[in-house]
Design an enzyme around this catalytic site. Structure first.
Site, short mmCIF file in Angstrom:
data_model
loop_
_atom_site.label_atom_id
_atom_site.label_comp_id
_atom_site.label_asym_id
_atom_site.label_seq_id
_atom_site.Cartn_x
_atom_site.Cartn_y
_atom_site.Cartn_z
N CYS A 419 21.66 26.72 16.46
CA CYS A 419 20.42 26.97 17.20
C CYS A 419 20.62 26.63 18.66
O CYS A 419 21.36 27.28 19.37
CB CYS A 419 19.25 26.18 16.59
SG CYS A 419 17.67 26.51 17.38
N CYS A 420 19.99 25.55 19.11
CA CYS A 420 19.88 25.27 20.54
C CYS A 420 20.70 24.06 20.95
O CYS A 420 21.50 24.12 21.88
CB CYS A 420 18.43 25.00 20.89
SG CYS A 420 17.25 25.82 19.83
#
EC number: 2.3.1.54
Length: 770
Positions: A419-420
């Site tokens: 993800c991030c």
């Protein structure tokens, strides 16, 4: 060493041998075979005619998506699986890397195993009806993840969801945040991996017969059987495109293609909120270098292979609802590719292919996907640092994470970002994704005795509200601490239910097939509204905050709660987070540590290790809507600062002060990541291009600087642009079809945001001085 078979001899010719030839060990293969690169970007090649034609064709569809804020097309009849759809192409004659999720470019599929209601709602929103047969099957015959979760949820959790003190829980969509080690398919071929899975399956027989951890053993054996089946389907899917991936890849084109097929199996079978790609650039470089040395390909052809892979990652699509898009705006997939960093042995993991991956932003223009993530170290080659700074200044499309912080923490140099901001060792760890809890609203519950300030209903434990004329910090903090205990329990209970049901009804067999047998699991909680809560507590401590009490009415005008603190009057100044002032920064650090420790006390599903992120994605807008006036002066409905960012406009002492405040947040209590989005106008970095690159690289060296006594920041989104350009893009979107910006933890095509989300981005702090 056992004898290599003929296919392995052919595929591995010229590679240095090692443990990787006996056991599944991609890191060992990379370490023994990669070529570090410390030169500049002068070797890079431009796009081929095929690349340009293919990308122009894809962009036609993307422009329509931007204009309509709707899917180009979707298949409402066929539940997506690894082998559900016929092969699809952009232009078969031009593509060097093939494979689409469905039979047409940008056409989306339905994934009902996560929840039939979300699929039905998605179809309806875009003017179609879900195939009645599919609805009947997944309503009457096949239970879904979503149904399982809601069968077990408690009334308390349902109230937390309704109020927004917990938001974005993956209870109706795929949880994601799992990275399959897609490199394994290229290095070993599917047959080797299937044989390995069968050995893992067999290794559990004695425990099964002896009743050792009986339920867990049965579950794991069934999961491995599903993984083995998924590998067989992966082979079948690749064969439909004309490729036999039974054996290891023999050249660079095959290595990339085999790896992409493995990822394609993942995204055809799961619609996780983040379907990350892993850490592949250095691995691919080994194959490209071998082919270049043998004269089998040119640099132009090598770049074309990388361009065509990245093009495919840019085209990943899932069918979502507008409610989902409010939380995760702009259609992000988080096909995160993690690049660069340093090795445990002190060699850089930067290769020529690290440059090639970034160069796709020039050959095909900017793009939010794949989510290009650079592991920054002060020891990175200076040429590469300057190139990264150039890319950020030119494109605002990449993010940075602190390798000097995470590498020693893992004692491993083969981790990637899911993800991030979430680090995990590829193929050995996975995450139970948990969205985030609203600390700002929790503070209001502490003041109002558990009454929700927007709905007027009792959500938190029923306690006496604080009735002081002026709020006292110690009183508020004691109540806040108690409500954080309550929230942690509701949160972890919800996540335990969610991940039990996801494993049961929507298991990620294609991804987990590319993991070891015994996986380290984390339970990834998160917090939102950190800067609002910290500033509010700072105001209470250092200024005078008087609650304004009143009634709360429902939509029909009926009074549902009385004498609730619905606003706050502030007398005097108070230190604000984001200005390198320990008085408030210490409050922010305390909140992070305090909530993590409360979560760590609770029992988790599959004994997952609790972690925490300070991250909002774009749910900072949704959270703001669901949260009333707060004691820091923020108005009801106003967005929160994203991630670990200060509230909009409150960081007034320049870039270094703001960065320093965020860097203080303790990674030890937020090992799932701390997201900071930094926007600076070009002129603030320097008068000319060379000075700007030098200063931006220096700024990152300073922010990420890490030593035993001083922890560096963990994550940095970098935007280098002027507010005026964004305003122009709002009014004239056709002038900026590929304009990409970084938001909390990812990049987004500016035109794909709603007007409200665009306005939120524009009102954020644009640093005008260092």
């Amino acid at each position: 060493m056992s004898e290599l078979n003929e296919m392995q001899k052919l595929a591995w010719a010229g590679f240095a041998g090692g443990d990787w030839q006996e056991n599944v060990n991609v890191r060992d293969f990379i370490q023994k075979n990669y070529t570090p690169y410390e030169g500049d970007d002068s070797f890079l090649a431009g796009p081929t005619e095929a690349t340009t034609k293919l990308w122009e064709s894809v962009m036609e569809g993307i422009k329509i998506e931007n204009r309509t804020h709707a899917p180009l097309d979707f298949d409402e009849h066929t539940p997506s699986t690894i082998i559900s759809h016929a092969p699809g192409y952009i232009n078969k004659d031009l593509e060097k890397i093939v494979g689409l999720q469905t039979d047409e470019p940008l056409k989306r599929a339905i994934m009902p195993f996560g929840g039939i209601k979300m699929v039905e709602g998605s179809c309806k929103v875009y003017g179609r009806e879900l195939d009645p047969k599919v609805k009947k099957i997944f309503t009457e015959y096949r239970k879904t993840h979503n149904q399982g979760v809601f069968d077990v949820y408690t009334p308390d959790i349902l109230r937390c969801r309704k109020s927004g003190v917990l938001t974005g829980l993956p209870d109706a969509y795929g949880r994601g945040r799992i990275i399959g080690d897609y490199r394994r398919v290229a290095l070993y071929g599917v047959d080797f991996l299937m044989k390995d899975k069968y050995a893992q399956f067999s290794s559990l027989q004695k425990d099964l017969e002896d009743g050792v951890n009986l339920e867990a053993t049965i579950r794991l054996r069934e999961e491995i059987a599903e993984q083995h089946r998924a590998l067989g389907q992966l082979k079948q899917m690749a064969a439909s495109y004309g490729y036999d991936i039974s054996n290891p890849a023999t050249n660079a084109q095959e290595a990339i293609q085999w790896m992409y097929f493995a990822y394609l199996a993942a995204i055809k079978s799961q619609n996780g909120a983040a379907m990350s790609f892993g850490r592949t650039a250095t691995f691919i470089d080994v194959y490209i270098e071998r082919d270049l040395k043998a004269g089998k390909i040119t640099e132009t052809e090598a770049q074309e292979l990388v361009d065509h892979l990245v093009m495919k990652l840019r085209m990943v699509r899932f069918l979502r609802t507008p409610e989902y898009d409010q939380l995760f705006s702009g259609d992000p997939m988080w096909a995160t590719e993690t690049i660069a960093g340093m090795g445990l042995d002190g060699r850089t993991l930067v290769t020529k292919n690290t440059f090639r991956i970034l160069h796709t932003l020039y050959n095909m223009g900017t793009s939010p996907e794949p989510n290009l993530t650079i592991l920054w170290s002060e020891q990175l080659p200076e040429n590469f640092k300057r190139f990264c700074a150039k890319v950020s200044i030119d494109t605002s499309s990449v993010q940075y994470e602190n390798d000097d912080l995470m590498r020693p923490d893992f004692n491993n140099d083969d981790y990637a970002i899911a993800c991030c901001v979430s680090p995990m060792i590829v193929g050995k760890q996975m995450q139970f994704f948990g969205a985030r809890a609203n600390l700002a609203k929790t503070l209001l519950y502490a003041i109002n005795g558990g009454i929700d300030e927007k709905l007027g209903m009792q959500v938190g434990p029923k306690t006496a509200p604080i009735t002081d004329e002026v709020l006292d910090f110690d009183t508020v903090m004691t109540r806040m601490d108690s409500f954080m205990d309550w929230l942690a329990k509701q949160y972890v209970t919800a996540l335990n239910v969610i991940h039990y049901m996801h494993d049961k009804y929507s298991y990620e067999a294609a991804l987990m097939a590319l993991h070891d047998r015994d996986v380290y699991r984390t339970m990834a909680c998160g917090i939102a509204g950190l800067s609002v809560a910290a500033d509010s507590l700072s105001a209470i401590k250092y200024a005078k905050v008087k609650p304004v009490r009143g009634d709360i009415k429902d939509k029909d005008g009926n009074v549902v709660a009385t004498n609730v603190a619905i606003d706050f009057e502030i007398e005097g100044e108070y230190p604000q987070y984001g200005n390198n002032d320990n008085r408030v920064d210490d409050i922010a650090c305390d909140l992070v540590e305090r909530f993590m420790k409360k979560i760590q006390k609770l029992k988790t599903y599959r004994n997952a290790v609790p972690t925490q992120s300070v991250l909002t994605i774009t749910s900072n807008v949704v959270y703001g809507k669901k949260t009333g006036n707060t004691p820091d002066g923020r108005r009801a409905g106003a967005p929160f600062g994203p991630g670990a960012n200060p509230m909009h406009g409150r960081d007034q002492k320049g870039a270094v002060a703001s960065l320093t405040s965020v860097a203080k947040l303790p990674f030890a209590y937020a090992k799932d990541g701390i997201s900071y989005t930094f926007s600076i106008v070009p002129n603030a970095l320097g008068k000319d291009a060379e000075a700007q690159r030098r200063n931006l690289a220096g700024l990152m060296d300073g922010y990420f600087h890490h030593e035993a006594t001083v922890e560096g920041g963990q994550h940095l989104n970098v935007n280098v642009l002027n507010r005026e350009m964004l305003l122009d893009a709002m009014e004239n979107p056709d002038k900026y079809p590929q304009l990409t910006i970084r938001v909390s933890g990812y990049a987004v095509r500016f035109n794909s945001l709603t007007k409200e989300q665009q306005q939120d981005v524009i009102t954020r702090t644009f640093t005008e001085s260092m």
